[in-house]
Scaffold this active site. Structure first.
Site, PDB file in Angstrom:
ATOM      1  CD  GLN A 144     -25.800  12.024 -41.014  1.00  0.00           C
ATOM      2  OE1 GLN A 144     -25.036  11.933 -41.969  1.00  0.00           O
ATOM      3  NE2 GLN A 144     -26.568  11.009 -40.619  1.00  0.00           N
TER       4      GLN A 144
ATOM      5  CD  GLU B 262     -29.855   8.349 -38.987  1.00  0.00           C
ATOM      6  OE1 GLU B 262     -30.090   7.785 -40.071  1.00  0.00           O
ATOM      7  OE2 GLU B 262     -28.888   8.061 -38.259  1.00  0.00           O
TER       8      GLU B 262
END
Length: 730
Positions: free
Chosen positions: A547, A434
């Site tokens: 991530q 993100e």
């Protein structure tokens, strides 16, 4: 975990799955509302209150994983040296989820006048009173409703104080849910306080009976049984769950503690009897994320339930089927067909992601995940298919799962555009990373979309062949024409993947390789997430990954990539990942273990375990990171044990860390119950599979294949990680 006597630093909460309220006003977001605090106790010695945060002689709490109980020991000493000891036990019943029980044993070292007040404190002010509780021998429940009218809550309770088999009368009190006692406490006469509470939640779309009637009946039955028998039933329910899910690690006490902490919370979070609710990002353990459900549930939690508690997995997937209309509405609102699930979901399944947040500097930061992070639909389809493959639950696939897979496949077909290069593209999305928003052809999103489209075609063929009547009904209901299915195949064949045939690398999104390469090691140890340390803009212009993104794609679609591609991409993206999400380390542990890099896998496993147990991200006060806990289970079972589901059985490829002497755990597969034991010594590795219950299945271990019959064990050995497994002579 709320304290019996709240302090200035504590905020008691009683959350019930599915009890949401949406405030009025623009940009209102649904949030879990707290029920009454059912634990509150106040103690006074000779009229002097003894608050928890003063005059302490000792305080300790113990969480008993085995029985699912919290035990508190609290010692008090006043200014005159008089001592009192309280030992409290409490649990929310796993045998009957409507019930909660609290028991407190009070002892003194000298005769003294004690006063005890026990109360249920009022719930969240967003719960409006519908009916007040009554007082008396047969108390009537209180009922509240949410301010938006979508849910109701009823609560009823009884309490007693006993000593030497005698019940002490409570003082006259006309307040509902409040009891008071006063007595001369003697050193040789301990007293026991007990309280049974029943709470029942319903929602507007499922309410068929008054929740107060249900709470009253539940409390009446519980009162007849008494706290001791309720505890016994609760402990038996926990024993059954531990039998089906416990992971034993020998040689590494830290790993053992982390895995049991994880399993305890995973078991606590699920309810196989309620298909209308799911599990939020912090389960029911804190305020963070307002109780909203993310992709965490399907990708990080479902595997645990699929292989240890299939009924719970089914209920969680049925929540997604019940919220399919909201997913269709979201897709339509954004101009697409099919079903686009909410990135953050609450009770209705409507999009619950806030449109903006206030940043650390006070600036308004737009949140685009609710519109642009669309891989959630493929993630849910993936979970449906994994459940079906591991359970063979044909009724679920036929009646619910197939519709999810078809409607999500339809979304990806409408979301993809054919361009001049002859390939389909998905532009303007957010992948798991993100830090980079509005990207084109995110590899994870596109890879999962291709997989979803292929499974949509497979489901259509399966329905045609096995359940033609159901296929005809779905065709008519969804208006699925042959030319649409042909487009699915075309999109699946020609959707951009980002893969480079020469290097084997998969570009995370178009243009990622051209971004600035930043050596994250130069910033160790991290004092905050990379985007905070480096700033949002520089992070977006860099190859820093929040991530697991491409690495997550490898983890989910392992068999679609050759070994060299797995290795090349993990080695490329691992040093570029800042782990700004709690979901990331466990997945890196899983992939590193599968690749045989055990030191790295062990380091990531420990990093994931520390997020809650050591509060390394500084936000454990908002609740446990339940997705991380599911990831720990996967790292152990899918990573170190190398478990994979096959069409006719189970495959294992074990690689234990140096400190792990043995790993033992149970799994379920299509009604079979299998126990696995992997041992490691300096001279030998041993793997043993035992079919405890169910008909025969095939087990794979390296090049070895064996048909395992009920009650039979099969053992293989090898001398080192580099050698092939050999069947032990029988």
């Amino acid at each position: 975990g709320s304290l019996e006597q709240p302090t200035a630093a504590s905020q008691p909460r009683t959350y019930l799955a599915g009890l949401f309220d949406t405030p009025s006003g623009e940009h209102a977001i649904p949030a879990l509302v707290s029920g009454p605090d059912w634990l509150r106790l106040r103690v006074a010695m000779d009229g002097v209150p003894l608050p928890l945060d003063s005059m302490q002689a000792g305080y300790a709490r113990t969480l008993d994983y085995a029985r699912g109980t919290l035990i508190t020991e609290w010692r008090q000493e006043d200014t005159d040296g008089r001592r009192m000891r309280l030992r409290a036990l409490r649990f929310v019943s796993l045998a009957d989820r409507r019930l909660a029980v609290q028991a407190v044993r009070i002892e003194v070292a000298q005769p003294v006048w004690l006063a005890l007040e026990a109360s249920l404190e009022p719930p969240d002010d967003r719960l409006l009173a519908v009916r007040a509780a009554s007082v008396g021998a047969e108390p009537e429940p209180a009922t509240w409703r949410t301010a938006d009218g979508t849910g109701r809550l009823a609560a009823a309770s009884v309490a007693a104080l006993q000593t030497g088999g005698e019940t002490l009368p409570d003082d006259p009190c006309r307040e509902p849910f409040r009891h008071r006692w006063g007595w001369v406490a003697m050193p040789d006469r301990p007293v026991v306080f007990s309280r049974i509470v029943a709470m029942v939640r319903d929602t507007a779309d499922t309410a068929t009976t008054d929740p107060g009637d249900t709470a009253r009946a539940a409390l009446r039955r519980a009162r007849r049984r008494g706290p001791a028998r309720l505890l016994a039933a609760h402990a038996r329910a926990w024993a059954d769950r531990w039998t089906e899910s416990d992971i034993e690690v020998t040689g590494d006490d830290g790993a053992q503690a982390a895995l049991r902490f994880a399993i305890y919370h995973l078991v606590s979070a699920a309810n196989p009897d309620d298909p209308r609710v799911s599990i939020g990002a912090r389960a029911l353990t804190g305020d963070s994320y307002l109780g909203h459900v993310f992709w965490d549930t399907e990708i990080f939690l479902l595997p645990f339930y699929i292989f240890t508690w299939p009924d719970a997995a089914r209920a969680l997937l049925m929540y997604r089927h019940h919220t399919l209309p909201a997913a269709r509405a979201k897709a339509t609102r954004l101009g697409y067909r099919g079903a686009l699930y909410a990135w953050e979901s609450a009770h209705t399944g409507d999009e619950a992601t806030p449109p903006f947040v206030i940043g650390p500097d006070g600036q308004v930061v737009p949140v685009r995940c609710g519109t642009d992070e669309q891989h959630i639909s493929a993630d849910i389809a993936y979970a449906v298919w994994q459940y079906w493959q591991a359970t063979d639950d044909t009724a679920f696939l036929r009646d619910a799962g197939a519709e999810i897979v078809l409607e999500t496949a339809r979304f990806w077909s409408s979301r993809s555009d054919l361009e001049d290069d002859g390939r389909y593209h998905i532009r303007g999305v957010i992948g798991p990373d993100e830090y980079h928003e509005g990207v084109d052809d995110n590899a994870f999103t596109n890879g999962m979309a291709i997989w979803n489209l292929e499974r949509g075609l497979e489901v259509a063929a399966l329905l045609r062949d096995r359940w033609p009547e159901r296929w005809t009904a779905l065709q008519n209901q969804l208006a699925l024409a042959p030319d649409e299915l042909a487009r699915w195949r075309d999109v699946a064949d020609r959707l951009e993947t980002g893969a480079d045939a020469a290097s084997g690398l998969i570009e995370q999104f178009t243009g990622f390789f051209a971004l600035e390469s930043v050596d994250l090691r130069a910033f160790l140890p991290w004092t905050a997430a990379p985007d905070v340390v480096l700033g949002t803009e520089r992070t977006r212009r860099s190859q820093i990954v929040k991530q697991a993104d491409v690495v997550m794609l490898l983890a989910l679609l392992w068999d679609r990539f050759p070994p060299a591609v797995r290795e090349a991409n993990f080695r490329y993206y691992e040093p570029r990942t800042g782990h700004g999400s709690s979901l990331s380390p466990a997945i890196h542990a899983l992939v590193a273990a599968r690749l045989g890099d055990l030191p790295l896998a062990e380091r990531f496993f420990a990093q994931a375990a520390a997020i809650d147990l050591d509060d390394t991200m500084g936000n454990a006060g908002g609740g446990v990171h339940i997705g991380t806990l599911g990831g720990l289970w996967q790292a152990a079972v899918f990573g170190f044990a190398g478990l994979q589901s096959e069409p006719d059985g189970l495959r294992f490829d074990p690689h234990l860390p140096d400190r792990w002497d043995a790993l033992r755990f149970p799994v379920q597969w299509r009604g079979r119950h299998v126990r696995i034991e992997i041992q490691r010594t300096a001279a030998m590795r041993t793997a043993k599979m035992t079919l405890v219950r169910g008909t025969s299945l095939t087990v794979y271990l390296g090049t070895q294949i064996h048909r395992l019959a009920r009650g039979q064990s099969w053992t293989c050995r090898r001398e080192s990680e580099d050698q092939q497994w050999q069947e032990e002579s029988q």
